[in-house]
Design an enzyme around this catalytic site. Structure first.
Site, short mmCIF file in Angstrom:
data_model
loop_
_atom_site.label_atom_id
_atom_site.label_comp_id
_atom_site.label_asym_id
_atom_site.label_seq_id
_atom_site.Cartn_x
_atom_site.Cartn_y
_atom_site.Cartn_z
N HIS A 20 -40.94 -0.26 12.82
CA HIS A 20 -42.02 -0.98 13.51
C HIS A 20 -42.87 -1.75 12.49
CE1 HIS A 20 -41.67 2.38 16.68
NE2 HIS A 20 -41.22 1.28 17.24
N LYS A 44 -40.48 7.65 29.03
CA LYS A 44 -40.43 8.49 27.81
C LYS A 44 -41.51 9.57 27.85
CE LYS A 44 -38.69 4.88 24.72
NZ LYS A 44 -39.06 3.92 23.65
N ARG A 93 -32.56 -3.94 16.69
CA ARG A 93 -31.92 -3.24 15.57
C ARG A 93 -30.41 -3.40 15.58
NH1 ARG A 93 -34.58 2.27 17.29
NH2 ARG A 93 -33.87 1.28 19.20
N SER A 131 -37.89 6.05 16.91
CA SER A 131 -38.97 7.03 17.08
C SER A 131 -38.42 8.34 17.63
CB SER A 131 -40.03 6.49 18.04
OG SER A 131 -40.67 5.38 17.49
O1 PNS Z 1 -41.35 0.85 22.48
P1 PNS Z 1 -40.75 0.81 23.85
O2 PNS Z 1 -40.98 2.14 24.56
O3 PNS Z 1 -39.31 0.38 23.86
O4 PNS Z 1 -41.56 -0.33 24.64
C1 PNS Z 1 -41.27 -0.65 25.99
C2 PNS Z 1 -42.50 -1.30 26.63
C3 PNS Z 1 -43.70 -0.39 26.50
C4 PNS Z 1 -42.80 -2.61 25.93
C5 PNS Z 1 -42.16 -1.57 28.13
O5 PNS Z 1 -41.80 -0.37 28.73
C6 PNS Z 1 -43.35 -2.18 28.88
O6 PNS Z 1 -43.56 -3.37 28.79
N1 PNS Z 1 -44.13 -1.35 29.61
C7 PNS Z 1 -45.26 -1.80 30.37
C8 PNS Z 1 -44.95 -1.81 31.89
C9 PNS Z 1 -44.13 -3.04 32.26
O7 PNS Z 1 -44.59 -4.16 32.18
N2 PNS Z 1 -42.88 -2.80 32.68
C10 PNS Z 1 -41.96 -3.84 33.05
C11 PNS Z 1 -41.25 -4.40 31.82
S1 PNS Z 1 -40.12 -5.68 32.27
#
Ligand code: PNS
Length: 160
Positions: A20, A44, A93, A131
């Protein structure tokens, strides 16, 4: 600086890893301001609270003056509208990340046509990092020193 726009780097960052930080550092050289935006990922199970993750990211990125750390809840597309910032940064990645990232980028653009997602590649040495793996290694008493910033290593150690 390549662009005058600010960009948001969203994620759950549970915990923040060197991968990150690698992406944050690269993004901070491309944009005048990077807003690292922490949220809960509903699929998660998080080890650290939202505030703990924000604090860890603030500490880990303290040497990068154009990086801010914030948090949000709800839809990312709504948050971007609220802060009037429409460039998203995500790290890629490996090919295995692509499907999920592709879907998310297109869905965000469907929700708001102004949203553009830019993918950055970490250094090769960080491509195997996640993570979830860091959490598992820490939970099983393994060493995480090489995978996470010092403040995160300390926090993981304190959890044991
Ligand atoms: O680090 P991560 O867990 O891969 O991040 C994913 C994240 C938090 C960016 C994604 O789950 C997100 O945008 N969550 C907010 C809710 C949302 O907008 N969901 C629809 C995404 S298309």
């Amino acid at each position: 600086m390549y662009t005058k726009l600010s960009a948001v780097y969203p994620g759950s960052f549970d915990p923040p890893t060197n991968g990150h930080l690698d992406i944050i550092t690269r993004a901070s050289k491309l944009f005048p301001k990077i807003i690292v935006s922490v949220t809960d990922n509903s699929v998660k199970k998080h080890m650290f609270s939202l505030q703990e993750r924000v604090d860890l990211l603030k500490e880990a990125s303290k040497d990068l003056p154009n990086v801010e750390v914030a948090s949000f809840s709800g839809l990312l597309a709504d948050y971007l509208e609220k802060i009037d910032t429409f460039v998203l940064i995500r790290g890629l990645r490996a090919l295995s990340d692509f499907e999920y990232e592709f879907q998310m980028a297109l869905m965000n653009r469907k929700l708001n046509k102004n949203i553009e997602t830019i993918f950055l590649l970490p250094d090769q040495s960080n491509t195997f990092l996640s993570s979830s793996m860091v959490k598992e290694i820490a939970a099983l008493g393994g060493k995480t020193k090489d995978f996470v910033p010092e403040c995160v290593e300390k926090k993981l150690h304190d959890q044991r």
